[in-house]
Design a protein around this motif. Structure first.
Motif, PDB file in Angstrom:
ATOM      1  N   ALA A 127       4.769  -0.154  -0.140  1.00 35.94           N
ATOM      2  CA  ALA A 127       4.148  -0.152   1.184  1.00 35.94           C
ATOM      3  C   ALA A 127       3.987  -1.578   1.708  1.00 35.94           C
ATOM      4  O   ALA A 127       4.244  -1.854   2.890  1.00 35.94           O
ATOM      5  N   VAL A 143       3.746   3.871   6.668  1.00 29.90           N
ATOM      6  CA  VAL A 143       4.772   4.389   5.765  1.00 29.90           C
ATOM      7  C   VAL A 143       4.747   5.907   5.759  1.00 29.90           C
ATOM      8  O   VAL A 143       3.721   6.538   6.013  1.00 29.90           O
ATOM      9  N   LEU A 179      -1.043   3.974  -1.241  1.00 26.19           N
ATOM     10  CA  LEU A 179      -0.168   3.464  -0.191  1.00 26.19           C
ATOM     11  C   LEU A 179      -0.963   2.707   0.865  1.00 26.19           C
ATOM     12  O   LEU A 179      -0.496   1.695   1.404  1.00 26.19           O
TER      13      LEU A 179
END
Length: 356
Positions: free
Chosen positions: A194, A205, A341
């Motif tokens: 990420a 993302v 993430l």
């Protein structure tokens, strides 16, 4: 990454993305999207991603159950906004009507160009993303007035629209769309991935494969285990009856029987798949032929292996997965995937701020 603190690099300048602020206004906390993967991303998965502040995307289901799965996803999302995927070759008018009636706030479009649909959805205050795989597709979507782009790299699993790897394509698309959010898709599994996406120009993302390998995804345990054990993938047209386009899968007995080392299939089989393209808008999106598939029988639909299918179909159905599947060796909850993430996006943006 909290959207309140999100940032983007364009032309060497650090800026706060107004489009991400729009998503924050909808109630999204993290610029982390779970890809819409047909029945694999059902209410449990999409709802779990949305509930923790990400963008949970309900995969396209047959129109006969579409309203009920949207309602279930809303309940699982616990008041957070959900997204719905419209796979354009299979989308019917009723799908759209139900989305609008249910006041779904975000939609992703994939595999086609639909400017009229974009305008229709936006007229009902729907934030519309388009997943694209080339600069040409990005320009068309931007000309049509899209709200956000998802840039798919060649590394992605499932059906692959991309014509280049994310490393090459993403910076070019980012430069085209300085005022809109750009999400990176393809091989984004970890915080490091990420952060790297941010360095390439992404605002957020989108991941499919990483979310397939969560307890919440609606796939068969045999499929899930095959992905956890996988070391490689291939690009092929094999599982293309009615949808004869390129897709990335983990090899199985069917690919061993019909594909060469590069994933190519016999010309006559590709033509057979194409001949059934007319069925996409007239046949219900149900398991159908998938339940009768066998490795030695040359009829392979795009349907993935959900939890209701017999275990032996792991050798005869499409085992969709991203190119770097070997990097994932354990399940993680959907909430943990979103958080990891998001940490990567925050780290990437902090690095951008320092270097900028």
């Amino acid at each position: 990454m909290s959207l309140q603190d999100s940032a983007h690099v364009s032309g060497g300048q650090h800026r706060v993305s107004s489009a991400l602020a729009n998503l924050h206004a909808l109630g999204v906390r993290h610029a982390v999207m779970q890809a819409g993967m047909s029945t694999a991303s059902g209410p449990k998965l999409a709802g779990a991603v949305s509930a923790v502040g990400g963008i949970g995307t309900l995969g396209l289901h047959d129109v006969s159950v579409w309203e009920s799965v949207i309602e279930q996803t809303k309940a699982e999302a616990q008041g957070r906004p959900m997204c719905a995927n419209l796979l354009l070759p299979y989308t019917r008018r009723r799908h759209v009507e139900i989305l609008i009636r249910q006041r779904v706030p975000m939609v992703t479009l994939f595999w086609g160009h639909a400017p009229q649909l974009i305008r229709q959805l936006q007229s009902h205050d729907v934030f519309v993303f388009q997943q694209i795989g080339s600069e040409e597709e990005a320009r068309k979507a931007l000309d049509a007035g899209i709200d956000g782009l998802i840039v798919q790299g060649l590394e992605a699993g499932g059906h692959v629209r991309a014509q280049a790897r994310l490393e090459t394509l993403l910076p070019r698309i980012s430069e085209l769309s300085a005022e809109l959010p750009v999400f990176a898709a393809g091989g984004v599994y970890s915080a490091k991935d990420a952060a790297h996406a941010v360095a390439l120009g992404a605002d957020g993302v989108c991941s499919g494969t990483r979310f397939l390998l969560t307890p919440e995804s609606h796939i068969h345990e045999a499929y899930r285990q095959r992905l956890l054990d996988a070391d490689s993938t291939m690009l092929t047209h094999l599982f293309g009856l009615g949808w004869p386009d390129l897709h990335r899968v983990v090899p199985n007995a069917a690919t061993d029987r019909w594909c060469d080392e590069d994933g190519a299939i016999p010309t006559w089989l590709h033509r057979l798949n194409a001949a059934f393209s007319f069925t996409r808008k007239i046949v219900p999106m149900k398991a159908g032929i998938a339940k009768a598939q066998q490795p030695g029988r040359p009829f392979f639909s795009p349907a993935l292996m959900d939890s209701h299918m017999p275990a032996e179909l792991v050798e005869a159905t499409a085992l969709y997965a991203g190119e770097h599947i070997a990097r994932i060796r354990r399940l993680e909850s959907a909430a943990n995937v979103v958080r990891e993430l998001a940490r990567g996006l925050e780290a990437g943006n902090n690095q951008v701020a320092v270097s900028g």
